[in-house]
Structures are given as structure tokens and as C-alpha cells.
Design a protein around this motif. Structure first.
Motif, mmCIF file in Angstrom:
data_model
loop_
_atom_site.group_PDB
_atom_site.id
_atom_site.type_symbol
_atom_site.label_atom_id
_atom_site.label_comp_id
_atom_site.label_asym_id
_atom_site.label_seq_id
_atom_site.Cartn_x
_atom_site.Cartn_y
_atom_site.Cartn_z
ATOM 1 N N ARG A 34 17.456 52.330 -59.149
ATOM 2 C CA ARG A 34 16.395 53.332 -59.056
ATOM 3 C C ARG A 34 16.885 54.541 -58.265
ATOM 4 O O ARG A 34 16.647 55.685 -58.630
ATOM 5 N N GLY A 35 17.620 54.281 -57.188
ATOM 6 C CA GLY A 35 18.120 55.369 -56.354
ATOM 7 C C GLY A 35 19.073 56.270 -57.110
ATOM 8 O O GLY A 35 19.020 57.489 -57.006
ATOM 9 N N LYS A 36 19.941 55.634 -57.907
ATOM 10 C CA LYS A 36 20.894 56.447 -58.666
ATOM 11 C C LYS A 36 20.184 57.309 -59.701
ATOM 12 O O LYS A 36 20.547 58.453 -59.937
ATOM 13 N N GLU A 37 19.157 56.699 -60.310
ATOM 14 C CA GLU A 37 18.390 57.452 -61.305
ATOM 15 C C GLU A 37 17.721 58.657 -60.655
ATOM 16 O O GLU A 37 17.769 59.771 -61.172
ATOM 17 N N ALA A 38 17.123 58.407 -59.478
ATOM 18 C CA ALA A 38 16.448 59.488 -58.772
ATOM 19 C C ALA A 38 17.445 60.568 -58.358
ATOM 20 O O ALA A 38 17.147 61.762 -58.414
ATOM 21 N N GLU A 68 7.973 61.159 -52.691
ATOM 22 C CA GLU A 68 8.420 60.685 -51.380
ATOM 23 C C GLU A 68 9.198 59.384 -51.509
ATOM 24 O O GLU A 68 10.236 59.196 -50.884
ATOM 25 N N VAL A 69 8.670 58.495 -52.363
ATOM 26 C CA VAL A 69 9.329 57.204 -52.527
ATOM 27 C C VAL A 69 10.720 57.386 -53.119
ATOM 28 O O VAL A 69 11.686 56.775 -52.682
ATOM 29 N N LEU A 79 15.076 50.589 -45.226
ATOM 30 C CA LEU A 79 14.831 52.011 -45.476
ATOM 31 C C LEU A 79 13.682 52.208 -46.454
ATOM 32 O O LEU A 79 13.140 53.297 -46.575
ATOM 33 N N LEU A 80 13.337 51.155 -47.192
ATOM 34 C CA LEU A 80 12.345 51.302 -48.268
ATOM 35 C C LEU A 80 10.991 50.752 -47.824
ATOM 36 O O LEU A 80 10.922 49.871 -46.963
ATOM 37 N N PRO A 81 9.893 51.275 -48.422
ATOM 38 C CA PRO A 81 8.576 50.725 -48.090
ATOM 39 C C PRO A 81 8.476 49.259 -48.517
ATOM 40 O O PRO A 81 9.035 48.875 -49.547
ATOM 41 N N VAL A 98 16.797 57.624 -52.861
ATOM 42 C CA VAL A 98 18.051 58.369 -52.852
ATOM 43 C C VAL A 98 18.784 58.101 -51.542
ATOM 44 O O VAL A 98 20.001 57.852 -51.524
ATOM 45 N N ARG A 99 18.025 58.119 -50.454
ATOM 46 C CA ARG A 99 18.649 57.853 -49.156
ATOM 47 C C ARG A 99 19.239 56.446 -49.141
ATOM 48 O O ARG A 99 20.349 56.224 -48.654
ATOM 49 N N PHE A 100 18.471 55.531 -49.683
ATOM 50 C CA PHE A 100 18.951 54.152 -49.743
ATOM 51 C C PHE A 100 20.283 54.068 -50.485
ATOM 52 O O PHE A 100 21.230 53.460 -50.010
#
Lengths: 460, 592
Positions: free
Chosen positions: A378-382, A396-397, A436-438, A402-404
Motif C-alpha cells: 500500500r505504501g509503495k502504491e501511495a 492522511e493515512v 507508525l500505522l493506525p 508512505v512514511r512506513f
């Protein structure tokens, strides 16, 4: 007394056609005597009533039609084995090349082997700690697995393979192990890197090396992996050792196979490779595994360079269909200076479910790795999205994702070439990153596990 | 029996001369080790033979014996729980006798000759019987009763029949036919390349319940139907095949490991005795037959393995059972065909495959179906065939995938993109299809819930709408979407993650009954409908998305099968949480 024939009719590339032969057998080993008196080896590809088609393992330069002598040995290509092969260096056809003494064989084994009866196999379940987070944490290797490294030219696959060979061990076990290294068509420098590596860590005493270099006859490469695996089977199933076999580089092996196929004018499959490439590769890769009631095991790490980094090229493609997963290296990560540049998303270890978890590694291993996988995807996609639209367009999520993924690459995947990370530490880093994630996003790990491991991570 | 001599050896292909009157597809024994082979081409005095074992060491002048019989399998009690190679040699027996490696020239019968079975007659002396009638029964395993049938082509009066303990070769009955008295044993032989006869074939209409949500709900296969699972490596073909073999509600499963990994067969062998069949409560292996011809075993036997498998499946169908045959992978079978064809120097079709690839594949899949079995009791049986396809590079335009798609009715398209994101089963919900959807609708309506087909349609519409919206979101960002569209995106995500995704390795999630599939889908769609309603009344989308109930929906798939009442509480909670106390019932929410 071997029968000798002077009736060579044609020589085409590596193929030799001999006439008027009696009693030749399919797949028989032959000796080819060159006009200058040197002797090479070959084997029978096809027999008809008085015609025999041979493939020579030596370069055919210097052969001629009138003076070449061919002798049929009545047996197939064999490797002499004994415990003394440990610590030795052989050429691609199993002849010593380290100036050491001749091997006094305990046995001579047919290098083609026999298929393991599927009923005799034991399922690989012992986790091998390689000390590399990208492998241990997400795509773990188990004993008896065949897990190739798909690389590209210029990527550090040799360093990674050497690191695996150096650090591999099964948690809490002190059994006898050996490393078998088969080089096919690689350069002197690459081979030298491995030999020095084995020497410097004294691992050479536990290693057997088969070296076919880039300037050695290409056809010899057909026999090299089979030599290595025959030695591996001997050490694993007769001397009860755990054997790690590194085959590098399978791409050159396949090219040699293509050369013979082309010389025989066979109908080609994709990209000129023979239609039986799958079956042929399977006879190599399937020689990994464990056998019920046998103490030893064979774990294979074939390395291959994908032409143009193309995973759909027949060699990586067919390999992927046979092996139990693959570790894919990424040029992008390598460019950004991340070692080991393991592209974790398309990488896969098919045997991991039974090799990890409670009693093997830790109960949270499997859900944690699934959660890391999907979060990183998901992070890479974002991240790709933010490249197009700018970071402001992300929710925000997504920004957190991305940070993750940045942190994941930097802290989880990246590690030193001589850093041997225990699995506990790998998992701890994983939990820290998930922090780092909710919480609501963590659907693949169980509530109790979050409580048990994440909090601990935060407290540290 | 006639004898000839080898004149040529080229890999698995051997050419022999001097056989007296050889027939196509005759079984032959080659060389001094008596390797098994089959005649696949005749030219004058020359017979081309594909040999099922490694041919190293054969040479011109070696003997070839023609048995005059086609390649056949042995049928009778003792097949279940067995593991065979591609030509029905029992691999467990071979290991015990010959060691850890598959050695050559081994001849072992498919059925144990020494074992005695308790035979209970179902007809009496003097009864008239026709082919397919059940003479008696044997408890083959605790799950499956083996029905001993009158062999095809036999008809007459029972002269003699008795209860007792018999081996498969001993006669259990004697039938007086128009051509004399004929003894019947429990052992029958049938040529693998010939379909077993039946009275009539019917179009299938009943779903094969697999317990896999995306399969049963969106792309069902019918009992007696055909499906294919194409996908690049690493997309989870084998995991899906195994999951279906484990959980499908067919009584007998034949699993053909055709040119695949040795460890996968080991996995099945070790796992199936441990796993419990959700329908009978007994170990799965008791209803399973394994045919294992791994990739490193001889290529010609791989070609034969799918025929061996389907003949075994047809035999149990003839007893009146629903049987599933799974072939993993048909691409390896096609490659075996290609290799033999190349050695025969036939003119190649596409990508080197022989021109008859399509007809062979079609003929294989056509042996599936729901039938009225032979015999006078009109019992029904079915064979469903699920074949995986391994397209090179995941490219579906290649010949094997294309030839398969022309004949199968269900397409489960696996995608590596989904597998990378750990979305399993990685079946693409947009391009997969099932032509049994309409035919099985009545079953869902009657057996599960009348509103189910509507729920499914709505869910699929949401997923399709999401695909369009994703395109837009990619171009202009998620923020540009309207609240209604945002809701669609959220609901689609919920369908994908909370319904379609299923973990084959989680105890509670691996199998989902139809009832639970319905409840779970209803839960997700209920939320969607209520939320839609609230949006129209002006509620903020963020507030709806953040509703705590959504986390419970996400975990609902882990609700065990014996606690399905918990779904009702969740339905109630949706209303309580997102609908303010004014509580009017929205019109679409029938049945909730």
C-alpha cells in the motif's frame, strides 16, 4: 577393451555424428580422442542402427573427420565421491583442479541421478536463519527448499549468495553441514570472489567447488550442476550432512542447452530455448529436498541473471514454476544504495507457512509478515501516486503508509553485508515499523499479538 | 504378444521394427528391464514408442515386446488413499520395496493383491442384472462405500453370489450371460484413453461448494462442470487447488500432480491424513486418490497421468458419487505432448505445440459431466474437472490457455499483482467468469436465502464501480470524489478485504459455509445501504467511515461456523451505531 571408431562423419558445433557403430547405448559416456592425442568426454544423444549422435563436452576445435577416435565406455558420466571431496576444487566435469591428490573413490555415482519418489520425501519444515531480514522475516528459507535468486547484471547477487552461505544455520542445532558451489560460465573474478570468501572464513573445509568459467567449454556446463548435485546427494543422504548448494549462473547453463538444441535443429520453444527446458531444469532443481528417515538435506540456491531484468524471460519464468519461491533483486533499491536490494513484494517463499510460527520461530511471525507485506504494498502504491499528484493529494493515512514504506526499506531491508541479524531482532524491527500505522489498519495481526509485541516494542 | 527390436533411441522416444501386427496405443515392454511404453505412431514396419521411464542405456538391437493391450488402469477397492505415478504404479509400495528413488522397470500392480475386503451382496441368486448394476458393496474406507458393479458390456442372470472376505482377484459372483457363464471379480481393467460409458449426460446445475468465498459466491463451478485456473508463478494456483481439494463437497477427489513439484505432493500426503473433511468428520485422505508425476519424473508418463486420473474419477462417478478431478498443471501435460511431438518430427503448430493440442485438451475436459450412470437404478454421478494452467510469463494469449478457455466454463484468473499485495486467493474479480452463475442461482435461492442473488449483483456492481472510480482517483486524487463515490470506494474495499480475501492457512477462515458466506456478504452490503441512506440525509462521510462497527465487520470472517448467530448482533449494531434514533427503515433493507 573398449571399441574404438575412426568413422566420424560430421562435426557440427558441439555435435559429432559417428557411423558404423555397434552396441552403442543412449546416454552413454564416450571418450573422444583428438588428432593431437588429447582426450575429451562426450555423451550419446541419439542412437540409430549404425549411426550415433554425440555431444562433446570439450570445444570441438582441433577435431577433424578423418583422425578423430571415438571410444564407447559402456557407462554413463560418473562422479567419484568420498568424504575427501570436502575442501576440494573441481572443474566443471568433476576433475580436480586444485593441485591436490586424486580422489580415492568410495563410490562412483551416475551424475544423472534418479528422481526422488514423492512418497519418500519429507516436507521441509526447519527454518534456516540466514541473518538477513528481507529473507528471514518475509520470505524465509527452510531446509530442503529450492529458493533461487533472480538478479540482473550488475546487481550484488554474488555478495548476497555468499552472505547466505556464510551465515546460514538452523535455530538451536549443531549438525554437520556442507556448502557445494557450482559455477557455470561466470567470470574468473566472480569465481575468485567466492573462493576467497570461503578461504577467509575457513568455510572451504566444509565446501566442495565445481568451477566452469566463462572461457571453459560451454557444453561442459550441462554436466556441472549435475556433478554438484550428485556430490550433494552423497553428502546429504549417505553422510548425513545438511548441504547448501549454490548454482551460479543458471542463465549460462540454459544458453548451453540452447546451443545444443540449435545444433540439433530441434523445433524451438520460446526465444529459441528448447521445448524441454522446463523438464530439463526440473531434473536439476528437483534434486533438492529431504527424505524420510534420512538425517541430511539438500537446500538449493540457484542464482540467475534475468536478461534485461525481465521476469517473463523463459529462464526465470520456468525456474519460478519449479522452485519453491524466488528472491528477486531490485535495480531501483540497489540504485538507492540499499543492500541487500531484495524486492520483497514479488519475492516469495512457498514453504514458509510450515517453517515458521510457534516452536519454529515465533507465533506472530506469519501474521506479522503478512501485515508488513500488505502495508508495504500500500505504501509503495501511495508513493507512486504522490509522484504523479504531489504529496498534498494523499490522504492522511496514505501519508503514514508512505512514511512506513520509506522506513521499512531503510531499517528492515537495509542491513550490513556482515550483519547477522537474529530472527528476534528482525521481528522486533517489524513491530516497531507497524507502530507508525493506525491500529485500525492492522487487520492481519491479532489483537493479542499487537498487545504482546507492539507494546513491548514501544517500551524498548 | 509379439517381439521386435529397437532401431533408434532419442530421449523418451524409441523406434522399433519387426513387431507382428502392432496397434496404435498398444502397451509395450522395452529393453531387458521391460520398461513400459506405448505405441504412438506406425509407419510400415516401424513403430514409434513413447517410453514411460528413463531410457538411458537402451540401444539398437534391444528387444521390444508388444502386449497387444492398451494402457489400462486397475479399478477396484483399494484405490482411495493411494498415491500412484502417472501409469498407476503405487509409489508407497515402490518405496518400501526399491528405496527412496524411483527405479526403472518396476512392475507393481495398482491394487494390493493380498488384502481381503468384506463383500456384501446387494443382489440375489437368480436376479437379472445389466451392466452397471451394483452386485455388492465393500466398505473401502470409513467414508466411501465401494460399489462393485457389473462390468460394462455384461448382462445376464446371477448364478452365484456370496458374502465374505475376498481379495480383488477372487470371484465374488458368476453371471450367466448369452455367451456363457462369466465370473466377476472386484478387479476390473479399463483403458485410460477411452471414456467410461454412461446412459445419459445432463447439463450441470448444482454448485460444487468449495468453501472459498470468491469461488462460491461470485464464480461458482457446478458439480460436473469444468474450470481452469491460469496464473503466473507465485499467484497461488496450487494453494487454491489444494484448498478446493480439501473443502469441496464432492465425495471423492482425484488429485493429479502433473509435472509439478515433489514437495507439493508430499505436502498433500502429510496434510490430508491430518485434516478433517468438514462433511464427514473423517480424515481427507480417506476420500482422496493421488496421482503424482512430478516434473523430474519421465515426461511420457506425465502425458498419461491425466488420463489415468480421469479414468479413476469416472469409475467412482459410475458408482453414483460426485467426484472432483484436479489437474495441476495442464500446461506441463501440454509440454509433454509438445516434447513427444517434437521427437516424432511432426509439423509444429503455435509455439512448437502440436496442431492437435486443442482437440486433445477438449477431449480431456469433455470427460467431465453429470451423468445417469449405467445400471437399472438411474443413479446420478458427476465428475468435475479443475485444471490449472501455467502460462509462460503470465501471458494468457499463449496456446494452452487459449485452447483451455475454449472448452471450460469457469475462469478463475489469478494475478500476481494481487498476490504481491497478499490478497489471496489472488483471483481477479473483474475478468474472471463463471457460466454456471445463472444455472446455480435457483440453488442459492432455495437452499440459502432468496435475496442472495441480489446481494451478489449489488456487490459485483460496487466492485465494478470501484474500478472506474480508481481511474478517476488516480488522475485527480481521492479528495475530488463525491461522498457517495467515497462510500462506494470504502464498501468495495470492505468487500475485497473482508469478503474476497481468505486465508487458506487460518483455521476459522479456510472454509466458509454457504450460509456464512451469505451472512458475511449481507453484513457488508447492509452497512453500505444504511450508510448510503445516511449520506443522503446529510451525514458526514468521514464519520461513517470511522464507525467502530467497521472493525467488527472486518473481523467477522473469523466468526466460527457454530456461532453464526453473532452476525445478527452485528447487523443490529450497524443500525445502532450509524443511524440516529429517528430510525426509519430504508426501503432496500428487506430481510435485515
Amino acid at each position: 577393451m573398449l571399441k574404438e571408431y575412426l568413422t566420424v562423419k560430421e562435426i557440427v558445433g558441439p555435435l559429432i555424428l559417428v557411423e558404423g557403430v555397434e552396441g552403442a547405448r543412449y546416454n552413454e559416456l564416450v571418450e573422444v580422442e583428438f588428432p593431437d592425442g588429447s582426450v575429451g568426454l562426450g555423451n550419446v544423444l541419439e542412437v540409430e542402427e549404425n549411426l550415433v549422435l554425440l555431444q562433446s563436452f570439450e570445444a570441438t576445435s582441433g577435431l577433424n573427420v578423418s583422425q578423430t577416435r571415438v571410444r564407447f565406455t559402456g557407462k554413463s558420466l560418473e562422479l567419484p565421491v568420498s568424504r575427501d571431496i570436502l575442501g576440494r576444487v573441481f572443474d566443471g566435469l568433476g576433475r580436480p583442479m586444485d593441485k591436490g591428490p586424486r580422489i580415492i573413490p568410495d563410490k562412483r555415482l551416475d551424475i544423472n541421478g534418479n528422481p526422488i519418489n514423492p512418497y519418500a520425501r519429507d516436507y521441509p519444515t526447519d527454518f534456516i536463519q540466514t541473518g538477513i531480514s528481507a529473507i528471514d522475516g518475509l520470505n524465509p528459507l527452510v531446509r530442503g527448499q529450492k529458493l533461487p535468486i533472480f538478479s540482473g547484471s550488475g546487481l550484488p547477487h554474488s555478495r548476497l549468495a555468499a552472505q547466505i552461505a556464510r551465515q546460514s544455520g538452523v535455530l538451536g542445532s549443531e549438525e554437520e553441514f556442507a556448502v557445494i558451489f557450482a559455477a557455470m560460465g561466470i567470470t574468473f573474478e566472480e569465481a575468485d570472489f567466492f573462493i576467497q570468501e570461503f578461504r577467509s572464513t575457513a568455510a572451504i573445509e566444509r565446501a566442495v567447488l565445481f568451477i566452469n568459467l566463462a572461457d571453459d567449454p560451454a557444453i561442459e556446463r550441462i554436466a556441472t550442476p549435475r556433478m554438484a548435485l550428485t556430490a550433494a546427494e552423497y553428502l546429504a543422504f549417505e553422510l548425513d550432512m545438511h548441504v547448501l548448494v549454490i548454482l551460479i549462473d543458471m542463465t549460462y547453463y540454459c544458453e548451453a542447452l540452447r546451443e545444443i538444441s540449435a545444433a540439433r535443429k530441434e523445433v524451438p520453444g520460446r526465444r529459441g530455448y528448447p521445448g524441454y527446458l522446463y523438464t530439463d531444469l526440473a531434473t536439476i532443481y528437483e534434486r533438492a529436498g529431504r527424505i524420510k528417515e534420512a538425517k541430511g538435506s539438500i537446500t538449493q540456491i540457484p542464482v540467475l541473471t534475468m536478461p534485461d531484468d525481465d521476469k517473463t524471460h523463459p529462464i526465470p519464468d520456468l525456474t519460478g514454476y519449479i522452485t519453491e519461491g524466488q528472491i528477486i533483486l531490485s535495480r531501483d533499491l540497489n540504485r538507492r544504495g540499499i543492500y541487500p536490494p531484495v524486492d520483497v513484494l514479488p519475492s516469495l517463499s512457498r514453504l514458509k507457512e510450515k517453517g515458521i510460527g510457534e516452536g519454529k520461530t515465533r507465533e506472530d511471525h506469519s501474521p506479522l509478515s503478512n501485515q508488513l507485506f500488505s502495508a508495504y504494498a500500500r505504501g509503495k502504491e501511495a508513493r507512486e501516486l504522490s509522484v504523479i499528484l504531489g504529496e498534498a493529494a494523499l490522504s492522511e493515512v496514505d501519508k503514514l503508509y508512505v512514511r512506513f514504506s520509506d522506513q521499512f526499506e531503510d531499517r528492515f531491508i537495509r542491513q550490513g553485508e556482515y550483519e547477522d541479524r537474529p530472527i528476534e531482532e528482525t521481528l522486533t524491527i517489524g513491530w516497531e515499523l507497524l507502530g507508525l500505522l493506525p491500529r485500525a489498519e492492522l487487520k492481519r495481526v491479532k489483537e493479542e499479538q499487537i498487545k504482546k509485541y507492539m507494546q513491548r516494542g514501544e517500551a524498548d | 504378444m509379439s517381439e521386435g527390436r529397437i532401431v533408434k533411441v532419442s530421449g523418451p522416444l524409441v523406434v522399433a521394427r519387426g513387431l507382428a501386427n502392432p496397434k496404435m496405443y498398444d502397451l509395450v515392454k522395452v529393453g531387458e528391464n521391460l520398461l513400459m511404453g506405448e505405441i504412438i505412431e506406425l509407419r510400415g514396419d516401424f513403430a514409434s514408442i513413447q517410453v514411460y521411464e528413463e531410457t538411458s542405456g537402451l540401444g539398437p538391437g534391444d528387444q521390444v515386446i508388444d502386449t497387444g493391450q492398451p494402457l489400462s488402469v486397475e479399478l477396484g477397492p483399494g484405490l482411495l488413499s493411494s498415491i500412484y505415478d502417472g501409469v498407476q504404479r503405487p509409489l508407497d509400495v515402490i518405496r518400501d520395496k526399491y528405496g527412496n528413488y524411483v527405479t526403472r522397470g518396476v512392475e507393481e500392480p495398482g491394487l494390493d493383491r493380498a488384502r481381503r475386503w468384506h463383500f456384501v451382496p446387494k443382489v440375489k441368486k437368480g436376479d437379472r442384472v445389466v451392466a452397471g448394476d451394483i452386485l455388492g458393496e465393500v466398505e473401502e474406507t470409513t467414508v466411501i462405500t465401494h460399489r462393485v458393479m457389473v462390468p460394462p458390456g455384461m448382462e445376464g442372470t446371477v448364478l452365484q453370489i456370496q458374502e465374505g472376505e475376498f481379495t480383488v482377484e477372487e470371484e465374488v459372483a458368476v453371471i450367466s450371460t448369452s455367451s456363457g457363464e462369466r465370473p466377476v471379480t472386484m478387479l476390473q481393467r479399463w483403458p485410460v484413453r477411452k471414456a467410461r460409458p454412461y446412459i445419459e449426460k445432463w447439463a450441470p446445475h448444482q454448485p460444487l461448494v468449495t468453501g472459498q468465498r470468491i469461488v462460491d459466491t461470485f464464480f461458482p463451478i457446478a458439480k460436473g462442470g469444468t474450470a481452469c485456473v491460469p496464473g503466473p508463478f507465485g499467484s497461488g494456483k496450487t494453494v487454491l487447488q489444494h484448498a478446493i481439494a480439501k473443502w469441496a463437497d464432492s465425495q471423492v477427489v482425484v488429485f493429479v500432480g502433473c509435472g509439478e513439484r515433489g514437495n507439493e505432493m508430499t505436502d498433500v500426503l502429510l496434510e490430508f491424513p491430518e485434516l478433517t473433511d468438514p462433511y464427514s468428520g473423517e480424515p481427507l485422505l480417506k476420500r482422496t486418490i493421488l496421482v503424482a508425476n512430478t516434473s523430474n519424473m519421465p515426461v511420457a508418463a506425465r502425458e498419461a497421468s491425466v488420463y489415468t486420473g480421469i479414468t479413476l474419477a469416472e469409475y467412482y462417478r459410475d458408482m453414483g458419487y460426485n467426484v472432483t478431478l484436479q489437474a495441476d498443471s495442464t500446461s506441463r501435460w501440454a509440454e509433454a505432448l509438445r516434447e513427444i511431438s517434437g521427437r516424432l518430427e511432426e509439423m509444429p503448430g503455435e509455439e512448437g505445440y502440436p496442431a492437435y493440442l486443442g482437440t486433445r485438451l477438449a477431449a480431456f475436459y469433455e470427460r467431465s459431466g453429470k451423468v445417469i450412470c449405467l445400471g437399472s437404478d438411474n443413479r446420478e454421478g458427476s465428475v468435475s474437472v479443475i485444471g490449472s494452467v501455467s502460462p509462460p510469463g503470465g501471458d494468457l494469449s499463449e496456446p494452452v490457455t487459449q485452447a483451455t478457455l475454449r472448452v471450460v466454463k469457469v475462469f478463475w484468473g489469478l494475478e500476481d499483482r494481487l498476490a504481491f499485495a497478499r490478497h489471496f486467493p489472488a483471483i481477479n474479480w473483474l475478468n474472471s467468469y463463471s457460466l454456471y452463475l445463472d444455472k446455480t442461482e435457483d440453488y442459492w435461492r432455495d437452499e440459502v436465502d432468496p435475496v442472495f442473488p441480489d446481494l451478489r449483483k449489488e456487490a459485483m456492481a460496487i466492485l465494478q464501480r470501484e474500478a472506474e472510480l480508481l481511474e478517476i482517483a488516480r488522475l485527480v486524487g481521492v479528495e475530488a470524489l463525491s461522498p457517495q463515490e467515497r462510500l462506494i470506494m470504502e464498501s468495495a474495499k470492505s468487500i475485497r478485504e473482508d469478503f474476497l480475501q481468505q486465508n487458506a492457512f487460518d483455521d476459522a477462515d479456510a472454509f466458509t459455509s454457504l450460509r456464512k458466506q451469505f451472512l458475511l456478504l449481507r453484513l457488508i452490503i447492509s452497512f453500505h445501504r444504511w450508510a448510503q441512506d445516511e449520506l443522503e440525509k446529510g451525514k458526514d462521510i468521514q464519520e461513517l467511515i470511522a464507525a467502530p462497527i467497521r472493525e467488527d465487520i472486518a473481523r467477522a470472517k473469523f466468526i466460527p461456523e457454530d456461532q453464526l448467530h453473532r452476525f445478527d448482533d452485528l447487523e443490529k449494531r450497524i443500525r445502532e451505531e450509524i443511524v440516529p434514533v429517528r430510525a426509519e427503515v430504508p426501503s432496500e433493507n428487506r430481510g435485515t
